[in-house]
Design a protein around this motif. Sequence first.
Motif, mmCIF file in Angstrom:
data_model
loop_
_atom_site.group_PDB
_atom_site.id
_atom_site.type_symbol
_atom_site.label_atom_id
_atom_site.label_comp_id
_atom_site.label_asym_id
_atom_site.label_seq_id
_atom_site.Cartn_x
_atom_site.Cartn_y
_atom_site.Cartn_z
ATOM 1 N N VAL A 38 5.867 5.469 6.970
ATOM 2 C CA VAL A 38 5.868 5.584 5.503
ATOM 3 C C VAL A 38 6.846 4.580 4.903
ATOM 4 O O VAL A 38 6.545 3.937 3.884
ATOM 5 C CB VAL A 38 6.199 7.033 5.077
ATOM 6 C CG1 VAL A 38 6.430 7.124 3.582
ATOM 7 C CG2 VAL A 38 5.086 7.979 5.510
ATOM 8 N N LEU A 39 8.024 4.449 5.515
ATOM 9 C CA LEU A 39 8.993 3.479 4.997
ATOM 10 C C LEU A 39 8.439 2.057 5.039
ATOM 11 O O LEU A 39 8.624 1.282 4.089
ATOM 12 C CB LEU A 39 10.297 3.561 5.800
ATOM 13 C CG LEU A 39 11.172 4.789 5.547
ATOM 14 C CD1 LEU A 39 12.349 4.811 6.511
ATOM 15 C CD2 LEU A 39 11.648 4.832 4.116
ATOM 16 N N GLY A 41 5.310 1.298 4.947
ATOM 17 C CA GLY A 41 4.247 1.265 3.937
ATOM 18 C C GLY A 41 4.783 1.037 2.537
ATOM 19 O O GLY A 41 4.117 0.439 1.693
ATOM 20 N N TYR A 42 5.981 1.520 2.266
ATOM 21 C CA TYR A 42 6.578 1.331 0.942
ATOM 22 C C TYR A 42 7.457 0.085 0.861
ATOM 23 O O TYR A 42 8.211 -0.085 -0.090
ATOM 24 C CB TYR A 42 7.387 2.569 0.537
ATOM 25 C CG TYR A 42 6.506 3.658 -0.005
ATOM 26 C CD1 TYR A 42 6.052 3.624 -1.321
ATOM 27 C CD2 TYR A 42 6.109 4.717 0.794
ATOM 28 C CE1 TYR A 42 5.240 4.617 -1.823
ATOM 29 C CE2 TYR A 42 5.290 5.721 0.299
ATOM 30 C CZ TYR A 42 4.858 5.662 -1.019
ATOM 31 O OH TYR A 42 4.039 6.648 -1.513
ATOM 32 N N GLY A 43 7.406 -0.765 1.886
ATOM 33 C CA GLY A 43 8.065 -2.060 1.795
ATOM 34 C C GLY A 43 9.450 -2.142 2.384
ATOM 35 O O GLY A 43 10.160 -3.123 2.165
ATOM 36 N N SER A 44 9.874 -1.159 3.125
ATOM 37 C CA SER A 44 11.187 -1.227 3.765
ATOM 38 C C SER A 44 11.131 -2.237 4.918
ATOM 39 O O SER A 44 10.067 -2.569 5.436
ATOM 40 C CB SER A 44 11.562 0.154 4.303
ATOM 41 O OG SER A 44 12.819 0.114 4.922
#
Length: 110
Positions: A38-39, A41-44
């Motif tokens: 998820v991280l 996926g959100y650009g981390s």
Amino acid sequence: MSGPRPASEADRAAPPPRDTATDVVRWAAFSCLLVPVVLLGYGSSLAGAAGTALGLAAVTGACRVLLRQSERGAARLAAEDRAPHRGRHHRTGTGSHRGGRHTGGDTPVG
């Protein structure tokens, strides 16, 4: 008779005990995999997601150890509660007392 035996009332009434600590550890391991995805996926950054995964894995491992230790302690207490208590010094019966009042016997009456 080789067919399946009918379930007794006790078999149907009591479901098998669940190992809740294992369920918790499974969900935690799933989270250790899901959170970095998820991280990312959100650009981390990849390093940030990997660090988060390692941190979650460390916390999950520590919690697993504590849960297992707690289960062993609870099982030990339950076993002690089921064991019969045998008195202060684990003696049984009335003949094992050393002191106290004796009835009858060789004492002179006078």
